[in-house]
Design a protein around this motif. Structure first.
Motif, short mmCIF file in Angstrom:
data_model
loop_
_atom_site.label_atom_id
_atom_site.label_comp_id
_atom_site.label_asym_id
_atom_site.label_seq_id
_atom_site.Cartn_x
_atom_site.Cartn_y
_atom_site.Cartn_z
N VAL A 68 0.84 -1.20 0.00
CA VAL A 68 0.00 0.00 0.00
C VAL A 68 0.87 1.25 0.00
O VAL A 68 0.61 2.22 -0.72
CB VAL A 68 -0.95 0.00 1.22
CG1 VAL A 68 -1.62 1.37 1.38
CG2 VAL A 68 -2.01 -1.07 1.07
N ALA A 69 1.92 1.24 0.81
CA ALA A 69 2.83 2.39 0.86
C ALA A 69 3.45 2.67 -0.50
O ALA A 69 3.58 3.82 -0.92
CB ALA A 69 3.91 2.14 1.91
N LEU A 70 3.84 1.61 -1.19
CA LEU A 70 4.44 1.77 -2.52
C LEU A 70 3.44 2.38 -3.49
O LEU A 70 3.78 3.27 -4.28
CB LEU A 70 4.93 0.41 -3.02
CG LEU A 70 5.74 0.42 -4.32
CD1 LEU A 70 7.02 1.24 -4.15
CD2 LEU A 70 6.07 -1.01 -4.74
N ARG A 71 2.20 1.93 -3.43
CA ARG A 71 1.17 2.47 -4.32
C ARG A 71 0.89 3.94 -4.00
O ARG A 71 0.65 4.75 -4.90
CB ARG A 71 -0.11 1.65 -4.21
CG ARG A 71 0.02 0.23 -4.76
CD ARG A 71 -1.35 -0.36 -4.98
NE ARG A 71 -1.32 -1.78 -5.23
CZ ARG A 71 -2.40 -2.51 -5.52
NH1 ARG A 71 -3.59 -1.93 -5.60
NH2 ARG A 71 -2.30 -3.81 -5.72
N ILE A 72 0.88 4.28 -2.71
CA ILE A 72 0.67 5.68 -2.32
C ILE A 72 1.79 6.55 -2.89
O ILE A 72 1.55 7.65 -3.41
CB ILE A 72 0.61 5.81 -0.78
CG1 ILE A 72 -0.67 5.19 -0.25
CG2 ILE A 72 0.71 7.27 -0.35
CD1 ILE A 72 -0.72 5.10 1.26
N HIS A 73 3.01 6.05 -2.80
CA HIS A 73 4.15 6.82 -3.33
C HIS A 73 4.01 7.02 -4.84
O HIS A 73 4.22 8.13 -5.35
CB HIS A 73 5.46 6.11 -3.01
CG HIS A 73 6.65 6.78 -3.60
ND1 HIS A 73 7.17 7.96 -3.10
CD2 HIS A 73 7.43 6.46 -4.68
CE1 HIS A 73 8.20 8.33 -3.83
NE2 HIS A 73 8.38 7.45 -4.79
N HIS A 74 3.65 5.97 -5.56
CA HIS A 74 3.50 6.08 -7.01
C HIS A 74 2.33 6.99 -7.38
O HIS A 74 2.39 7.72 -8.38
CB HIS A 74 3.29 4.69 -7.62
CG HIS A 74 4.53 3.85 -7.61
ND1 HIS A 74 4.52 2.48 -7.69
CD2 HIS A 74 5.84 4.20 -7.50
CE1 HIS A 74 5.76 2.02 -7.65
NE2 HIS A 74 6.58 3.05 -7.53
#
Length: 349
Positions: free
Chosen positions: A196-202
């Motif tokens: 989820v954190a990676l998707r938020i960053h992207h």
């Protein structure tokens, strides 16, 4: 009228008592005093209705606490409200004197209280905060259903804390708190938090800050999340005091947390909050927040309230997908754009 509160012992429980303390402050001629354990004193300092904070290790034998207790006794309180249900907390109230000592009847402590209330059966299905409001009202103080108080944090302390951990005051970041003290049944998988954190960053370009307490389990959890996000995540697991955690949360754009004290802190600080829900009965102990999304599935037929999954599968948490969390995040952030946070809490205004 002078009021003393014997405070609760967990971050989330303390925050769920804040509305009742606000009512007590309204009914008092001065701010409410509080007995609390030292590590929780920074939390009580946030409450605008609290005056003196007596920080003492209430786990110690009572005779070692006598100097502090005698000092409180000399204050001659009109009302002492005992929120914890333990015998020890009622004993501390008894030793502090007080014209009225109000608490719930439990652990054979009624003789130490002047007002010992039975816990009403109807509160089994109501939020924990209403139990505290009911107790305060029974002591003759106002009975008001109010939201959590608005807290203010000095901007210089917020900025100094961020700089100490390598963050900028105008930096956009989300906070992830993958731990939960009560047990693994309340923990969403660390790898999914990382996804989820990676998707938020992207999606938004935000940095990620991972937080947790200083116990070994939470340090390991935060390290797993951060390791899956090389170069994107700041791992603060076990590195922050409660004061520092409060300031870091206050300046964040979003909090993803399991059912935990950090979840309740996010609610207090008006941070947009997304929570994967498993064994918790959120009707009783959920966050007191308008900007909160609780994500759960119907994989379990009823809330078990257990720290370890009785089936050994933890399906209620594992069945919550990353996609479901992202959908909740997008919807919540859309709502947050039209709901400004109170001045004095956050860095972003």
């Amino acid at each position: 009228m002078k009021v003393l509160v014997v405070g609760l012992n967990w971050v989330g429980d303390v925050i769920m008592s804040f509305s009742a303390i606000a009512n007590a402050a309204i009914g008092s001629t001065e701010k409410v005093d509080v007995i609390t354990r030292p590590h929780l004193a920074p939390l009580y300092k946030l409450h605008p209705g609290i005056g003196n904070i007596c920080a003492m290790d209430t786990k110690r034998p009572f005779w070692r606490l006598l100097p502090e207790i005698l000092r409180l006794r000399r204050r001659a309180y009109d009302i002492i409200v005992v929120f914890p249900h333990s015998f020890r907390s009622a004993l501390h109230a008894f030793l502090c004197g007080g014209s009225m000592r109000a608490g719930y009847a439990s652990e054979g402590r009624s003789a130490l209280l002047t007002l010992a209330l039975p816990i009403p059966a109807r509160f089994e299905k109501q939020h924990e905060s209403s139990l505290h409001v009911h107790l305060v009202a029974a002591a003759g103080l106002p009975d008001i259903t109010a939201p959590l108080p608005t807290v203010k944090l000095p901007s210089d302390l917020r900025t100094a804390t961020l700089q100490h951990f390598g963050l900028k005051s105008d930096e956009d970041y989300a906070v992830i708190a993958p731990g939960a003290a009560f047990g693994e049944a309340k923990r969403w998988p660390a790898e999914r938090f990382a996804e989820v954190a990676l998707r938020i960053h992207h999606l938004l370009g935000w940095r990620v800050v991972v937080t947790g307490s200083n116990n070994e389990t939470e340090i390991a959890l935060t390290a797993r999340v951060a390791a899956a996000l090389p170069g994107l995540a700041l791992d603060l697991g076990g590195r922050t005091s409660l004061d520092e955690l409060i300031r870091i949360l206050a300046c964040s754009r979003l909090l993803l947390a399991n059912d935990s004290g950090t979840m309740h802190l996010g609610a207090l600080l008006k941070v947009p909050l997304v929570v994967p829900v498993g064994s918790t009965d959120m009707a009783r102990t959920g966050p007191l927040a308008e900007l909160a999304a609780l994500v759960r599935t119907d994989s379990c037929r009823k809330v078990c309230r257990q720290s370890v999954c009785p089936q050994g599968t933890n399906d209620c948490m594992r069945s919550i997908s990353v996609d479901a969390m992202m959908d909740a995040i997008k919807e919540l952030l859309a709502r947050a754009r039209t709901s400004a946070r109170p001045e004095g809490i956050c860095c972003h205004g």
